[in-house]
Design a protein around this motif. Structure first.
Motif, PDB file in Angstrom:
ATOM      1  N   ALA A 236      -6.290  18.995  -5.942  1.00 38.27           N
ATOM      2  CA  ALA A 236      -5.629  19.644  -4.806  1.00 38.27           C
ATOM      3  C   ALA A 236      -6.659  20.304  -3.894  1.00 38.27           C
ATOM      4  CB  ALA A 236      -4.608  20.663  -5.287  1.00 38.27           C
ATOM      5  N   ASP A 237      -7.717  20.849  -4.463  1.00 33.82           N
ATOM      6  CA  ASP A 237      -8.761  21.489  -3.658  1.00 33.82           C
ATOM      7  C   ASP A 237      -9.385  20.499  -2.673  1.00 33.82           C
ATOM      8  OD1 ASP A 237      -8.312  23.843  -4.993  1.00 33.82           O
ATOM      9  OD2 ASP A 237     -10.002  23.590  -6.380  1.00 33.82           O
ATOM     10  N   CYS A 238      -9.572  19.265  -3.115  1.00 36.85           N
ATOM     11  CA  CYS A 238     -10.145  18.217  -2.254  1.00 36.85           C
ATOM     12  C   CYS A 238      -9.225  17.969  -1.063  1.00 36.85           C
ATOM     13  CB  CYS A 238     -10.339  16.946  -3.059  1.00 36.85           C
ATOM     14  SG  CYS A 238     -10.829  15.512  -2.078  1.00 36.85           S
ATOM     15  N   ILE A 239      -7.928  17.862  -1.315  1.00 37.47           N
ATOM     16  CA  ILE A 239      -6.968  17.599  -0.253  1.00 37.47           C
ATOM     17  C   ILE A 239      -6.905  18.778   0.711  1.00 37.47           C
ATOM     18  CG2 ILE A 239      -4.555  17.102   0.276  1.00 37.47           C
ATOM     19  CD1 ILE A 239      -6.001  14.793  -1.076  1.00 37.47           C
ATOM     20  N   HIS A 240      -6.892  19.998   0.182  1.00 32.10           N
ATOM     21  CA  HIS A 240      -6.862  21.188   1.035  1.00 32.10           C
ATOM     22  C   HIS A 240      -8.097  21.242   1.940  1.00 32.10           C
ATOM     23  CE1 HIS A 240      -3.250  23.078  -0.397  1.00 32.10           C
ATOM     24  NE2 HIS A 240      -3.653  23.009  -1.648  1.00 32.10           N
ATOM     25  N   GLU A 241      -9.243  20.876   1.409  1.00 32.65           N
ATOM     26  CA  GLU A 241     -10.485  20.881   2.194  1.00 32.65           C
ATOM     27  C   GLU A 241     -10.397  19.882   3.348  1.00 32.65           C
ATOM     28  OE1 GLU A 241     -15.055  19.470   1.513  1.00 32.65           O
ATOM     29  OE2 GLU A 241     -14.107  20.596  -0.121  1.00 32.65           O
ATOM     30  N   VAL A 242      -9.871  18.706   3.061  1.00 31.54           N
ATOM     31  CA  VAL A 242      -9.758  17.688   4.098  1.00 31.54           C
ATOM     32  C   VAL A 242      -8.752  18.115   5.159  1.00 31.54           C
ATOM     33  CG1 VAL A 242      -9.103  15.296   4.553  1.00 31.54           C
ATOM     34  CG2 VAL A 242     -10.522  15.835   2.592  1.00 31.54           C
ATOM     35  N   PHE A 243      -7.635  18.715   4.739  1.00 29.00           N
ATOM     36  CA  PHE A 243      -6.668  19.215   5.717  1.00 29.00           C
ATOM     37  C   PHE A 243      -7.294  20.313   6.581  1.00 29.00           C
ATOM     38  CE2 PHE A 243      -2.932  17.468   3.339  1.00 29.00           C
ATOM     39  CZ  PHE A 243      -2.375  16.790   4.409  1.00 29.00           C
TER      40      PHE A 243
ATOM     41  N   THR B  81       0.843  -1.192   0.000  1.00 26.36           N
ATOM     42  CA  THR B  81       0.000   0.000   0.000  1.00 26.36           C
ATOM     43  C   THR B  81       0.877   1.241   0.000  1.00 26.36           C
ATOM     44  OG1 THR B  81      -1.672  -1.187   1.266  1.00 26.36           O
ATOM     45  CG2 THR B  81      -1.804   1.221   1.282  1.00 26.36           C
ATOM     46  N   GLY B  82       0.547   2.202  -0.836  1.00 25.88           N
ATOM     47  CA  GLY B  82       1.310   3.442  -0.875  1.00 25.88           C
ATOM     48  C   GLY B  82       1.077   4.269   0.378  1.00 25.88           C
ATOM     49  N   ILE B  83       2.168   4.707   1.002  1.00 25.61           N
ATOM     50  CA  ILE B  83       2.085   5.543   2.193  1.00 25.61           C
ATOM     51  C   ILE B  83       2.893   6.811   1.954  1.00 25.61           C
ATOM     52  CG2 ILE B  83       2.573   5.735   4.671  1.00 25.61           C
ATOM     53  CD1 ILE B  83       2.398   2.677   4.835  1.00 25.61           C
ATOM     54  N   VAL B  84       2.281   7.934   2.280  1.00 21.96           N
ATOM     55  CA  VAL B  84       2.922   9.236   2.134  1.00 21.96           C
ATOM     56  C   VAL B  84       2.822   9.968   3.461  1.00 21.96           C
ATOM     57  CG1 VAL B  84       2.830  11.463   0.955  1.00 21.96           C
ATOM     58  CG2 VAL B  84       2.286   9.375  -0.308  1.00 21.96           C
ATOM     59  N   LEU B  85       3.943  10.440   3.954  1.00 23.08           N
ATOM     60  CA  LEU B  85       3.956  11.318   5.120  1.00 23.08           C
ATOM     61  C   LEU B  85       4.315  12.692   4.594  1.00 23.08           C
ATOM     62  CD1 LEU B  85       5.993   9.065   7.589  1.00 23.08           C
ATOM     63  CD2 LEU B  85       3.519   9.218   7.330  1.00 23.08           C
ATOM     64  N   MET B  86       3.446  13.669   4.869  1.00 22.97           N
ATOM     65  CA  MET B  86       3.677  15.003   4.304  1.00 22.97           C
ATOM     66  C   MET B  86       3.083  16.084   5.176  1.00 22.97           C
ATOM     67  SD  MET B  86       1.020  15.240   1.148  1.00 22.97           S
ATOM     68  CE  MET B  86      -0.618  15.846   1.411  1.00 22.97           C
ATOM     69  N   HIS B  87       3.564  17.291   4.941  1.00 19.49           N
ATOM     70  CA  HIS B  87       2.984  18.476   5.549  1.00 19.49           C
ATOM     71  C   HIS B  87       1.778  18.901   4.726  1.00 19.49           C
ATOM     72  CE1 HIS B  87       6.275  19.231   8.347  1.00 19.49           C
ATOM     73  NE2 HIS B  87       7.093  18.868   7.376  1.00 19.49           N
ATOM     74  N   GLU B  88       0.937  19.690   5.308  1.00 15.05           N
ATOM     75  CA  GLU B  88      -0.258  20.180   4.625  1.00 15.05           C
ATOM     76  C   GLU B  88       0.069  20.859   3.300  1.00 15.05           C
ATOM     77  OE1 GLU B  88      -3.858  23.397   5.393  1.00 15.05           O
ATOM     78  OE2 GLU B  88      -2.490  22.912   7.005  1.00 15.05           O
ATOM     79  N   GLU B  89       1.205  21.528   3.240  1.00 16.86           N
ATOM     80  CA  GLU B  89       1.596  22.247   2.028  1.00 16.86           C
ATOM     81  C   GLU B  89       2.071  21.318   0.917  1.00 16.86           C
ATOM     82  OE1 GLU B  89       3.268  22.786   5.025  1.00 16.86           O
ATOM     83  OE2 GLU B  89       1.930  24.365   5.715  1.00 16.86           O
ATOM     84  N   GLY B  90       2.105  20.003   1.187  1.00 15.37           N
ATOM     85  CA  GLY B  90       2.523  19.038   0.187  1.00 15.37           C
ATOM     86  C   GLY B  90       3.998  18.687   0.242  1.00 15.37           C
TER      87      GLY B  90
END
Length: 127
Positions: free
Chosen positions: A79-86, A36-45
């Protein structure tokens, strides 16, 4: 009798430090070897870390992925979807949500991914 301790709780006691090392080792194993793909990131990407599963999904080597911003792999508009969830995650402690987003792989094709987005804070500085 004779120094034989049959109490499993006594013989398996670990220090807090040993438990933390075991937990870290377990996390690293899961992170590195799951498909499974796992990404650890800051809100800014800004990427903190990605695993082999994520790189394989996109078709890029890890070194290339780590030089990029997460949002550069998203299809236009996602990106808008991700920003909304964050934004929701900032409001609710322990927030978790799933979103279907589109990514662009190495061949330029759009692939769909179901992402679980979790608001996680650092244990060291609570941010």
């Amino acid at each position: 009798m004779g120094g034989n301790n049959n109490n499993p709780g006594e013989s398996h006691k670990k220090s807090e430090s040993d438990r933390q090392k075991d937990t870290q080792s377990f996390f690293e194993t899961v992170f590195n070897f799951t498909g499974t793909g796992i990404v650890l990131m800051h809100e800014e990407g800004i990427l903190i870390n990605v695993n082999k599963g994520f790189c394989k999904m996109l078709g890029y080597p890890r070194e290339y992925v780590m030089e990029k911003n997460f949002y550069s792999f998203l299809a236009p508009g996602d990106a808008d979807c991700i920003h909304e969830v964050f934004g929701q995650a900032k409001k609710e402690k322990g927030f978790e949500n799933q979103a279907e987003i589109r990514l662009i792989n190495v061949q330029g094709h759009i692939i769909w991914g179901l992402f679980t987005l979790s608001g996680v804070t650092s244990l060291k500085n609570n941010c």
